[in-house]
Design an enzyme around this catalytic site. Structure first.
Site, PDB file in Angstrom:
ATOM      1  N   VAL A   1       0.808  -1.227   0.000  1.00  0.00           N
ATOM      2  CA  VAL A   1       0.000   0.000   0.000  1.00  0.00           C
ATOM      3  C   VAL A   1       0.840   1.276   0.000  1.00  0.00           C
ATOM      4  O   VAL A   1       0.322   2.362  -0.271  1.00  0.00           O
ATOM      5  CB  VAL A   1      -1.004   0.043   1.184  1.00  0.00           C
ATOM      6  CG1 VAL A   1      -2.077  -1.019   1.035  1.00  0.00           C
ATOM      7  CG2 VAL A   1      -0.294  -0.065   2.526  1.00  0.00           C
TER       8      VAL A   1
ATOM      9  N   ASN B   1      -7.572  -1.864   5.050  1.00  0.00           N
ATOM     10  CA  ASN B   1      -7.331  -2.677   6.250  1.00  0.00           C
ATOM     11  C   ASN B   1      -5.853  -2.775   6.630  1.00  0.00           C
ATOM     12  O   ASN B   1      -5.516  -2.890   7.803  1.00  0.00           O
ATOM     13  CB  ASN B   1      -7.897  -4.080   6.001  1.00  0.00           C
ATOM     14  CG  ASN B   1      -7.356  -5.102   6.960  1.00  0.00           C
ATOM     15  OD1 ASN B   1      -7.750  -5.159   8.125  1.00  0.00           O
ATOM     16  ND2 ASN B   1      -6.393  -5.906   6.499  1.00  0.00           N
TER      17      ASN B   1
ATOM     18  N   SER C   1      -9.089   1.758  14.929  1.00  0.00           N
ATOM     19  CA  SER C   1      -8.891   0.977  16.148  1.00  0.00           C
ATOM     20  C   SER C   1      -9.438   1.769  17.321  1.00  0.00           C
ATOM     21  O   SER C   1      -9.439   3.013  17.298  1.00  0.00           O
ATOM     22  CB  SER C   1      -7.398   0.728  16.373  1.00  0.00           C
ATOM     23  OG  SER C   1      -7.185   0.203  17.665  1.00  0.00           O
TER      24      SER C   1
ATOM     25  N   TYR D   1       1.042   4.437  16.988  1.00  0.00           N
ATOM     26  CA  TYR D   1      -0.084   3.693  16.408  1.00  0.00           C
ATOM     27  C   TYR D   1      -1.396   4.409  16.728  1.00  0.00           C
ATOM     28  O   TYR D   1      -2.235   4.626  15.847  1.00  0.00           O
ATOM     29  CB  TYR D   1      -0.079   2.268  16.975  1.00  0.00           C
ATOM     30  CG  TYR D   1      -1.232   1.416  16.529  1.00  0.00           C
ATOM     31  CD1 TYR D   1      -1.322   0.964  15.209  1.00  0.00           C
ATOM     32  CD2 TYR D   1      -2.250   1.046  17.415  1.00  0.00           C
ATOM     33  CE1 TYR D   1      -2.380   0.177  14.791  1.00  0.00           C
ATOM     34  CE2 TYR D   1      -3.307   0.256  17.007  1.00  0.00           C
ATOM     35  CZ  TYR D   1      -3.372  -0.181  15.702  1.00  0.00           C
ATOM     36  OH  TYR D   1      -4.419  -0.960  15.287  1.00  0.00           O
ATOM     37  N   ALA D   2      -1.547   4.801  18.000  1.00  0.00           N
ATOM     38  CA  ALA D   2      -2.773   5.492  18.420  1.00  0.00           C
ATOM     39  C   ALA D   2      -2.959   6.780  17.619  1.00  0.00           C
ATOM     40  O   ALA D   2      -4.062   7.086  17.149  1.00  0.00           O
ATOM     41  CB  ALA D   2      -2.706   5.801  19.911  1.00  0.00           C
TER      42      ALA D   2
ATOM     43  N   LYS E   1      -4.167   6.048  14.117  1.00  0.00           N
ATOM     44  CA  LYS E   1      -5.581   5.657  14.040  1.00  0.00           C
ATOM     45  C   LYS E   1      -6.493   6.853  14.362  1.00  0.00           C
ATOM     46  O   LYS E   1      -7.609   6.938  13.858  1.00  0.00           O
ATOM     47  CB  LYS E   1      -5.864   4.470  14.966  1.00  0.00           C
ATOM     48  CG  LYS E   1      -5.142   3.175  14.537  1.00  0.00           C
ATOM     49  CD  LYS E   1      -5.571   2.706  13.151  1.00  0.00           C
ATOM     50  CE  LYS E   1      -5.004   1.343  12.797  1.00  0.00           C
ATOM     51  NZ  LYS E   1      -5.369   0.880  11.458  1.00  0.00           N
TER      52      LYS E   1
HETATM   53  N1  LIG Z   1      -5.916  -7.393  15.759  1.00  0.00           N
HETATM   54  C1  LIG Z   1      -6.363  -6.418  16.494  1.00  0.00           C
HETATM   55  O1  LIG Z   1      -6.533  -6.597  17.699  1.00  0.00           O
HETATM   56  C2  LIG Z   1      -6.674  -5.072  15.873  1.00  0.00           C
HETATM   57  C3  LIG Z   1      -7.377  -4.156  16.674  1.00  0.00           C
HETATM   58  C4  LIG Z   1      -7.722  -2.925  16.146  1.00  0.00           C
HETATM   59  C5  LIG Z   1      -7.380  -2.612  14.845  1.00  0.00           C
HETATM   60  N2  LIG Z   1      -6.689  -3.518  14.089  1.00  0.00           N
HETATM   61  C6  LIG Z   1      -6.359  -3.119  12.720  1.00  0.00           C
HETATM   62  O2  LIG Z   1      -6.795  -4.119  11.829  1.00  0.00           O
HETATM   63  C7  LIG Z   1      -6.016  -4.067  10.640  1.00  0.00           C
HETATM   64  C8  LIG Z   1      -5.558  -5.478  10.302  1.00  0.00           C
HETATM   65  O3  LIG Z   1      -4.691  -5.936  11.319  1.00  0.00           O
HETATM   66  P1  LIG Z   1      -4.666  -7.463  11.825  1.00  0.00           P
HETATM   67  O4  LIG Z   1      -5.028  -7.454  13.246  1.00  0.00           O
HETATM   68  O5  LIG Z   1      -5.393  -8.327  10.900  1.00  0.00           O
HETATM   69  O6  LIG Z   1      -3.088  -7.717  11.786  1.00  0.00           O
HETATM   70  P2  LIG Z   1      -2.201  -8.708  10.899  1.00  0.00           P
HETATM   71  O7  LIG Z   1      -2.659 -10.107  11.107  1.00  0.00           O
HETATM   72  O8  LIG Z   1      -0.800  -8.367  11.232  1.00  0.00           O
HETATM   73  O9  LIG Z   1      -2.536  -8.290   9.405  1.00  0.00           O
HETATM   74  C9  LIG Z   1      -2.108  -7.049   8.892  1.00  0.00           C
HETATM   75  C10 LIG Z   1      -2.186  -7.103   7.402  1.00  0.00           C
HETATM   76  O10 LIG Z   1      -1.745  -5.832   6.880  1.00  0.00           O
HETATM   77  C11 LIG Z   1      -0.781  -6.094   5.890  1.00  0.00           C
HETATM   78  N3  LIG Z   1       0.150  -4.981   5.662  1.00  0.00           N
HETATM   79  C12 LIG Z   1       0.915  -4.310   6.552  1.00  0.00           C
HETATM   80  N4  LIG Z   1       1.644  -3.374   5.916  1.00  0.00           N
HETATM   81  C13 LIG Z   1       1.351  -3.473   4.595  1.00  0.00           C
HETATM   82  C14 LIG Z   1       1.770  -2.806   3.426  1.00  0.00           C
HETATM   83  N5  LIG Z   1       2.689  -1.834   3.468  1.00  0.00           N
HETATM   84  N6  LIG Z   1       1.230  -3.157   2.234  1.00  0.00           N
HETATM   85  C15 LIG Z   1       0.296  -4.133   2.167  1.00  0.00           C
HETATM   86  N7  LIG Z   1      -0.126  -4.823   3.226  1.00  0.00           N
HETATM   87  C16 LIG Z   1       0.395  -4.494   4.434  1.00  0.00           C
HETATM   88  C17 LIG Z   1      -0.059  -7.345   6.376  1.00  0.00           C
HETATM   89  O11 LIG Z   1       0.669  -7.903   5.296  1.00  0.00           O
HETATM   90  P3  LIG Z   1       1.900  -8.944   5.482  1.00  0.00           P
HETATM   91  O12 LIG Z   1       1.270 -10.297   5.415  1.00  0.00           O
HETATM   92  O13 LIG Z   1       2.784  -8.659   4.323  1.00  0.00           O
HETATM   93  O14 LIG Z   1       2.523  -8.643   6.804  1.00  0.00           O
HETATM   94  C18 LIG Z   1      -1.263  -8.172   6.811  1.00  0.00           C
HETATM   95  O15 LIG Z   1      -1.899  -8.768   5.729  1.00  0.00           O
HETATM   96  C19 LIG Z   1      -4.871  -3.107  10.915  1.00  0.00           C
HETATM   97  O16 LIG Z   1      -5.149  -1.859  10.311  1.00  0.00           O
HETATM   98  C20 LIG Z   1      -4.879  -2.974  12.434  1.00  0.00           C
HETATM   99  O17 LIG Z   1      -4.373  -1.747  12.845  1.00  0.00           O
HETATM  100  C21 LIG Z   1      -6.333  -4.738  14.582  1.00  0.00           C
END
Ligand SMILES: NC(=O)c1ccc[n+]([C@@H]2O[C@H](COP(=O)([O-])OP(=O)(O)OC[C@H]3O[C@@H](n4cnc5c(N)ncnc54)[C@H](OP(=O)(O)O)[C@@H]3O)[C@@H](O)[C@H]2O)c1
Length: 279
Positions: free
Chosen positions: A63, A89, A141, A154-155, A158
């Site tokens: 991205v 996402n 988030s 991070y905060a 978001k």
């Molecule tokens: N899990 C939670 O508790 C939580 C809570 C609140 C918000 N969120 C938000 O939810 C979203 C998804 O997070 P997740 O929890 O599913 O974490 P995750 O399992 O680490 O997944 C994050 C995804 O984002 C991708 N990504 C990161 N940087 C990227 C880039 N430069 N280009 C393309 N893809 C990229 C990662 O790709 P790679 O496979 O290449 O690493 C992965 O597919 C995020 O925005 C996070 O801030 C998560």
């Protein structure tokens, strides 16, 4: 007006919430373009979708890469004519005390979590405006409302996404485009594993070394949290809904956090967060 069988572009679809959302939406019959930067994981996602005969294709897209975003958006429009929904996402957390973070660590955090959302939104908005229809879902988030020590960058990213979603929602409403912010709490994904530790996190000379050490001890162990499918279902409801709300908290912890920000004075909120993270 919400549509069936929409063309949906999702970022960061290789893991966690993005992957669950891509499979969920394709399972509902939407044509999903699932994007990511990890070739192996993209391949496994494509295989999983093919085995289940789902209308999902994968595209390599970091991205933060302008050229890749333009290429994938152009290819999607060439093949499917429209893009009805964009799910922003992709994201990660930078971990370290604010004073200790380098400018380049901060820039990278904002490149992925904020500027990329701008890039993707600017790329798809002309298509959505032309069609008079579209939904942009931004995955924020609850941390955008209540940050915690060592998670300040991070905060802030978001919180920026929240402000941006609010203004964009007003600006594009007249074109039939909806902008919705999803604010999840804690979900069981690879988020913690993918968290980037700031360089100074392991520096014993840092004035925050002791606090970081204590917070780190609390952080180790399996990443608890709810099933990311719950977020996927909410995103599906938003995209298919006739009149989605401006923002949704997903998860009981996110809901409790959101209510706490409304009810508690800042001092009480700070004390509760510091106690929870051991800072
Ligand atoms: N899990 C939670 O508790 C939580 C809570 C609140 C918000 N969120 C938000 O939810 C979203 C998804 O997070 P997740 O929890 O599913 O974490 P995750 O399992 O680490 O997944 C994050 C995804 O984002 C991708 N990504 C990161 N940087 C990227 C880039 N430069 N280009 C393309 N893809 C990229 C990662 O790709 P790679 O496979 O290449 O690493 C992965 O597919 C995020 O925005 C996070 O801030 C998560």
């Amino acid at each position: 007006m919400a549509k069936e069988n929409q063309v949906i572009l999702i970022t960061g679809a290789t893991r966690g919430i993005g992957r669950a959302t891509a499979l969920h939406l394709a399972g509902k019959g939407h044509r999903v373009v699932a994007t990511g930067r990890n070739a192996e994981l993209l391949e496994s996602l494509e295989r999983e979708a093919r085995d289940a005969s789902l209308p999902l294709s994968v595209e390599a897209m970091d991205v933060t890469d302008d050229g890749a975003v333009q290429r994938v958006v152009a290819k999607t429009v060439e093949e499917s004519v429209r893009i009805d929904a964009l799910v922003n996402n992709a994201g990660y957390g930078l971990w370290g005390a604010l004073e200790d973070l380098t400018m380049s660590e901060l820039r990278e955090q904002f490149e992925t979590n904020v500027f990329a959302v701008w890039r993707l939104s600017q790329a798809v908005l002309p298509i959505m405006r032309r069609n008079g229809f579209g939904t942009i879902v931004n995955v924020g988030s609850v941390s955008g409302r209540i940050g915690n020590p060592a998670g300040g960058a991070y905060a802030a990213s978001k919180a920026a996404l929240s402000a941006m979603s609010r203004v964009m929602r007003m600006e594009v409403a007249a074109f039939g485009v909806r902008v919705v912010l999803i604010e999840p709490g804690l979900f069981r994904t690879d988020f913690q594993e993918n968290q980037v530790n700031a360089q100074r996190v392991s520096d014993p000379e840092s004035p925050y070394a002791e606090a970081i050490g204590k917070a780190r001890k609390r952080r180790t162990g399996p990443f608890a949290g709810a099933d990311p499918h719950k977020v996927a279902v909410r995103i599906g409801q938003v995209i298919e809904g006739k009149r989605p709300k401006a923002r949704y908290s997903v998860g009981l912890d996110a809901l409790a956090g959101t209510i706490a920000t409304r009810l508690l004075p800042d001092g009480a909120l700070d004390a509760a967060v510091r106690r929870a993270v051991g800072w």
